[in-house]
Structures are given as C-alpha cells and as structure tokens.
Design an enzyme around this catalytic site. Sequence first.
Site, PDB file in Angstrom:
ATOM      1  N   SER A 143       1.034  -1.127   0.006  1.00 37.59           N
ATOM      2  CA  SER A 143      -0.061   0.014  -0.102  1.00 37.59           C
ATOM      3  C   SER A 143       0.782   1.198   0.069  1.00 37.59           C
ATOM      4  O   SER A 143       2.053   1.209   0.219  1.00 37.59           O
ATOM      5  CB  SER A 143      -0.866  -0.082   1.217  1.00 37.59           C
ATOM      6  OG  SER A 143      -1.330   1.197   1.458  1.00 37.59           O
ATOM      7  N   TYR A 147      -2.207  -1.353  10.265  1.00 41.31           N
ATOM      8  CA  TYR A 147      -1.939  -1.485   8.952  1.00 41.31           C
ATOM      9  C   TYR A 147      -0.565  -1.000   8.299  1.00 41.31           C
ATOM     10  O   TYR A 147       0.045  -1.469   7.412  1.00 41.31           O
ATOM     11  CB  TYR A 147      -3.418  -0.949   8.294  1.00 41.31           C
ATOM     12  CG  TYR A 147      -3.457  -0.872   6.658  1.00 41.31           C
ATOM     13  CD1 TYR A 147      -4.073  -2.226   6.241  1.00 41.31           C
ATOM     14  CD2 TYR A 147      -3.045   0.076   5.852  1.00 41.31           C
ATOM     15  CE1 TYR A 147      -4.225  -2.277   4.950  1.00 41.31           C
ATOM     16  CE2 TYR A 147      -3.334  -0.194   4.399  1.00 41.31           C
ATOM     17  CZ  TYR A 147      -3.872  -1.291   3.949  1.00 41.31           C
ATOM     18  OH  TYR A 147      -4.107  -1.362   2.526  1.00 41.31           O
TER      19      TYR A 147
HETATM   20  P1  NAD Z   1     -11.434  -6.445  -0.308  1.00 43.41           P
HETATM   21  O1  NAD Z   1     -11.940  -6.489   1.064  1.00 43.41           O
HETATM   22  O2  NAD Z   1     -12.292  -5.813  -1.414  1.00 43.41           O
HETATM   23  O3  NAD Z   1     -10.615  -7.830  -0.618  1.00 43.41           O
HETATM   24  C1  NAD Z   1      -9.768  -8.621   0.570  1.00 43.41           C
HETATM   25  C2  NAD Z   1      -9.828 -10.168   0.088  1.00 43.41           C
HETATM   26  O4  NAD Z   1      -9.147 -10.681   1.160  1.00 43.41           O
HETATM   27  C3  NAD Z   1     -11.219 -10.663   0.174  1.00 43.41           C
HETATM   28  O5  NAD Z   1     -10.837 -11.617  -1.177  1.00 43.41           O
HETATM   29  C4  NAD Z   1     -11.197 -11.484   1.516  1.00 43.41           C
HETATM   30  O6  NAD Z   1     -12.186 -12.744   1.144  1.00 43.41           O
HETATM   31  C5  NAD Z   1      -9.861 -11.817   1.599  1.00 43.41           C
HETATM   32  N1  NAD Z   1      -9.599 -12.238   3.048  1.00 43.41           N
HETATM   33  C6  NAD Z   1      -9.812 -11.650   3.954  1.00 43.41           C
HETATM   34  N2  NAD Z   1      -9.592 -12.149   4.984  1.00 43.41           N
HETATM   35  C7  NAD Z   1      -9.013 -13.382   4.508  1.00 43.41           C
HETATM   36  C8  NAD Z   1      -8.734 -14.760   5.181  1.00 43.41           C
HETATM   37  N3  NAD Z   1      -8.278 -14.727   6.664  1.00 43.41           N
HETATM   38  N4  NAD Z   1      -8.103 -15.563   4.602  1.00 43.41           N
HETATM   39  C9  NAD Z   1      -8.091 -15.728   3.132  1.00 43.41           C
HETATM   40  N5  NAD Z   1      -8.870 -14.391   2.496  1.00 43.41           N
HETATM   41  C10 NAD Z   1      -9.084 -13.604   3.352  1.00 43.41           C
HETATM   42  O7  NAD Z   1     -10.147  -5.537  -0.136  1.00 43.41           O
HETATM   43  P2  NAD Z   1      -9.086  -4.660  -1.224  1.00 43.41           P
HETATM   44  O8  NAD Z   1      -9.423  -3.357  -1.172  1.00 43.41           O
HETATM   45  O9  NAD Z   1      -9.401  -5.511  -2.692  1.00 43.41           O
HETATM   46  O10 NAD Z   1      -7.664  -4.894  -0.605  1.00 43.41           O
HETATM   47  C11 NAD Z   1      -6.678  -6.090  -1.213  1.00 43.41           C
HETATM   48  C12 NAD Z   1      -5.417  -5.626  -0.846  1.00 43.41           C
HETATM   49  O11 NAD Z   1      -4.851  -4.433  -1.440  1.00 43.41           O
HETATM   50  C13 NAD Z   1      -4.981  -5.482   0.700  1.00 43.41           C
HETATM   51  O12 NAD Z   1      -3.911  -5.960   1.064  1.00 43.41           O
HETATM   52  C14 NAD Z   1      -5.286  -4.064   0.943  1.00 43.41           C
HETATM   53  O13 NAD Z   1      -4.607  -3.977   2.127  1.00 43.41           O
HETATM   54  C15 NAD Z   1      -4.590  -3.603  -0.297  1.00 43.41           C
HETATM   55  N6  NAD Z   1      -4.823  -2.213  -0.693  1.00 43.41           N
HETATM   56  C16 NAD Z   1      -6.137  -1.770  -1.018  1.00 43.41           C
HETATM   57  C17 NAD Z   1      -6.313  -0.220  -1.236  1.00 43.41           C
HETATM   58  C18 NAD Z   1      -7.512   0.141  -1.564  1.00 43.41           C
HETATM   59  O14 NAD Z   1      -7.683   1.254  -1.701  1.00 43.41           O
HETATM   60  N7  NAD Z   1      -8.380  -0.660  -1.838  1.00 43.41           N
HETATM   61  C19 NAD Z   1      -5.226   0.321  -1.080  1.00 43.41           C
HETATM   62  C20 NAD Z   1      -3.960  -0.053  -0.690  1.00 43.41           C
HETATM   63  C21 NAD Z   1      -3.839  -1.378  -0.683  1.00 43.41           C
END
Ligand code: NAD
Length: 275
Positions: free
Chosen positions: A157, A170
């Site tokens: 991130s 985080y």
């Molecule tokens: P999201 O909530 O849409 O997806 C998260 C995924 O992780 C889902 O498929 C969920 O089922 C899975 N998950 C959660 N707990 C789990 C577990 N115990 N075992 C297996 N799978 C599990 O989130 P997102 O926004 O797509 O985020 C994905 C990644 O991107 C994360 O690591 C997040 O920190 C990072 N990120 C997101 C953003 C953003 O703005 N959305 C920005 C920077 C980084």
Amino acid sequence: MTTTAKLDMDTRMQRPLAGKTAIVTGSTSGIGLGIARSLAEAGAHIVLNGLGDQDEIKRTRDMLQESSGVTVAFDGANLMDPVDTAAMVERSERLFGRVDILVNNAGIQHVSPIEEFPAAKWDAIIALDLSAVFHATKAAFKGMKERKFGRIINVASAHGLVASPFKSAYVAAKHGVVGLTKVTALEGAEFNVTANAICPGYVWTPLVEKQIDDQAKAHKISREQVIRDVLLINQPNKKFATVEEMGALAVFLSSDMAASITGTALPVDGGWTAH
Ligand code: NAD
C-alpha cells in the site's frame, strides 16, 4: 520472420503468461479479483482464494474460466492460519505441477486511534496482512528457486511507504511487507525469482467502502467529506486508482520482460507518495 514465428510472437504478446500458473490470495473481491482477471486474460492458470459466499465464488470462478479460457481453481484456505496457508501452496502445486506466480494480496484494515485500537484487531491485521505473506512465500519459494522461475508480487500500500493517523496496525504491517519484499528479492535474485511490492493509493473496493463509514465515525464528519478531505486529500490526481491498473502492473511484473525488476515498492497512487 516466418508466418508461424510471427504468429507465435503475436500470441506471446497477447498472452504473455500462457502456460504459467498463479495463486492470487484474497481474490474473491476487489484488487485480488482484478489481478486474477488480468493474469487469466494474459494466459495464466489461476488459483483463486478468499472468503465469501460459496455460490458467488463458484459463479466468479466459472465466469473467469469461461471468459479467459484458462483453468481457474479455488482454494478456501484461511490465511490467518499458517498451516492452511502453506497447505494452499502445496495443494496448488499438486494441482498444476508448479506455482510460477504468487500474488500476496489478502488484507484487512481497522481504523481507530492507538489508545482505543483493539489488541485483537492488531493481531489479526499483522497475521493476515504481514505474516501470511511470509508463510505463503516460504511455501512457494523452494519450488520457484528449483525451477529457476518465480514472480512474487505483494500488494502492500502507499501505507507501506508513508503513514496516516488511526491506522497503526495496517501501516506497521504494510511497512513490514515492503521490508519482507526486499529480503525475498535478495534471496531469490540468483534464481530468477523476483519479488516486488505494489503500493496502491486509494482503489475503489469493498475494503475502502467500509473505511468510509469508519473514518466518518473517527473524524465525526460525513461520507462525502471523508472521500474529499480524508481519503483523497493526499492523492494529487484526486482519483481512485482502478483494479484494472493493478492487474496490468501485475501482468507486467510477472512477465519475462520484468526479470530485472526486483526488490521494489512501486507506488500506484496518483502522486501521493511524491509529496
Ligand atoms: P477487499 O476487502 O475487497 O478484498 C480482500 C480479500 O481478502 C477478499 O477476497 C477477502 O475474502 C480476502 N480475505 C480476507 N480475510 C481473509 C482470510 N483470513 N483468508 C483468506 N482471504 C481473506 O480488499 P481490497 O481493497 O481489494 O484489498 C486488497 C489488498 O489491497 C489488501 O492487502 C489491501 O491492504 C491492499 N490495498 C487496498 C487499497 C484500496 O484502496 N482498496 C489501497 C492500498 C492497498
């Protein structure tokens, strides 16, 4: 160039990952699903992973398999559990014969001031956002090194590079992922195993949707104010990044043309970390 050679080159350019196999953790939603789609369209067989409604996951899997023409499997490992995490990699190796690409993407978030931050939330975020990256990497690394090909892509991130208030666990976890990525890159370098971290700014996904309400409570302001004055305040282009952008970068980092890119933390954040 003969017609056959030209056709081969065209196919390679359109499907640069043809025949490769990839695990994408947390790919039942958001960025992970976007990356899985892009890798599949580029020709890689996919292991989806994540939580959620089993019927919906089956529909996603069937649709992806049909639209991309690759094999799409699903592994429901709970990545909070180190044993299940390693077993997911072993099951994928058994299924496809090898794992070429590992995208460590699953992650959760909690927003709260330090003095009110629940210890259980800290433990859960460190377990999933940081420790699971280590456990999956450890399980996949040996095979990748033996086969002299591997691409490890950690979805960190912008918070792996800079901090924001109320996100202690985080920010700590994502900084840890950037550090782990560098170590993985150094240990994999001689074996054609690369490791890179993608560092998105804000991407519109369910994880962000949930934060809007949490941030509204923490700052005592409206949802609209959260989007304008909190979430995108540091993102100079004032736009959410897209899951397709993350997918395109993952495809490139997985390709042969990215063989010399390793140990990096690549911001995809509209200029946020340029401040
Ligand atoms: P999201 O909530 O849409 O997806 C998260 C995924 O992780 C889902 O498929 C969920 O089922 C899975 N998950 C959660 N707990 C789990 C577990 N115990 N075992 C297996 N799978 C599990 O989130 P997102 O926004 O797509 O985020 C994905 C990644 O991107 C994360 O690591 C997040 O920190 C990072 N990120 C997101 C953003 C953003 O703005 N959305 C920005 C920077 C980084």
